[in-house]
Structure formats: structure tokens, C-alpha cells
Design an enzyme around this catalytic site. Sequence first.
Site: not given
Length: 191
Positions: A87-88, A91, A117-118, A137
Site C-alpha cells: 500500500g502507500r 513510502e 506489493c509496495h 507491484y
Amino acid sequence: MKKVLLLTGDYAEDYETMVPYQMLLMVGYEVHAVCPDKKKGDKVRTAIHDFEGEQTYSEKPGHWFTLSYSFDEVKAEQYDGLVIAGGRAPEYLRLNQRVLDIVRHFFEADKPVAAICHGIQILTAAGVVKGRTLTAYPAVGPEVTLAGGHFKEVAADQAVVDGNLVTAPAWPAHPAFIREFLKLMREEIPA
């Protein structure tokens, strides 16, 4: 009882937080879901990422997820494995030096690590992917390459294993992702 540390945070992908957490509890592990600057009982807001035919995923509000442990109390040496949600959240989680130090511990100790994923962005920031083959991802692929890893593009429902590391591109891979992580944790998995 084996202990697993699960790194998550605000706007982590809903399924990539909740499904591994619940599956690992189901098989009998003690799972400490944590987020920097938050304590046991605090909540993080998740996001649902869906694949609906556009060039990238769509994002919708997810559930509130209650953390099961305080980040400040984490002692990496007390855990048998690490799971990193996508997800975010990755980051900004990768900007936290303690997060990176915790991740490095698992690689230095050759303990099982699962990132989806992320979540792989945390691995690249920690400097632990050089010479490794992994997936993520697809938009994270260039980061893997720049960090010295070998990005392997696989179907969204597949996982890649390299030594103590299992990675997957997104939540459709949960069956393969969790199965391979459990194998690394030395669990008997039916064929």
C-alpha cells in the site's frame, strides 16, 4: 509459540495487512502488528487497492486496523519472522531509520521475511535486495533494479522465494505468499 512482526501503517493496503495478520494468528503464531509512532490499541487507516481495468489500481477507503503491539517496544531479536504490508504506508515507513534497522536485523540473522506489493520499497531503502531475485507491484520494479536486485515480473497471484525472502506483487497472491512464508517458518504445508 512463534512470534511474527508485521509492519503496517496508515494507508497500508487493507487486505495486505488484515489477511496475513489473521492467517498467521489462525496457524497459532503470536503476531505483533506495529506502526512507528503508535502504540498497542492505536488504529491505522487502511486503503483498498483494486484492479478494475485502468492503467493502475484504484484506491478506496479501507477499514480501521487496531495495532496489537507498541512499536517502541519492538526488539527484533525476539521475533521468528517479519511480514511487511504494501500500500502507500511503505513510502513513508522507509524514511524511519528504526524500521530500516529492524528489517536489516532479519536479513543479517537470516530469518524469514515476507514483503508484498509496495512493501518492497522498505527492503530497497534498507539496502537488503542487492543480488536477490524478488517481485513487487510492477511500478516498484525500477527501485528493485536500482537497489541491485533482480526484479522478476510474475502474475498477480504468484510469489517469488529467494533464500529467506518471499515477495509477491499484490494481494491476489495471498495463498502463494502466505504458503511460502509458512514454509520458510518451517511449517508443514499440505500439498
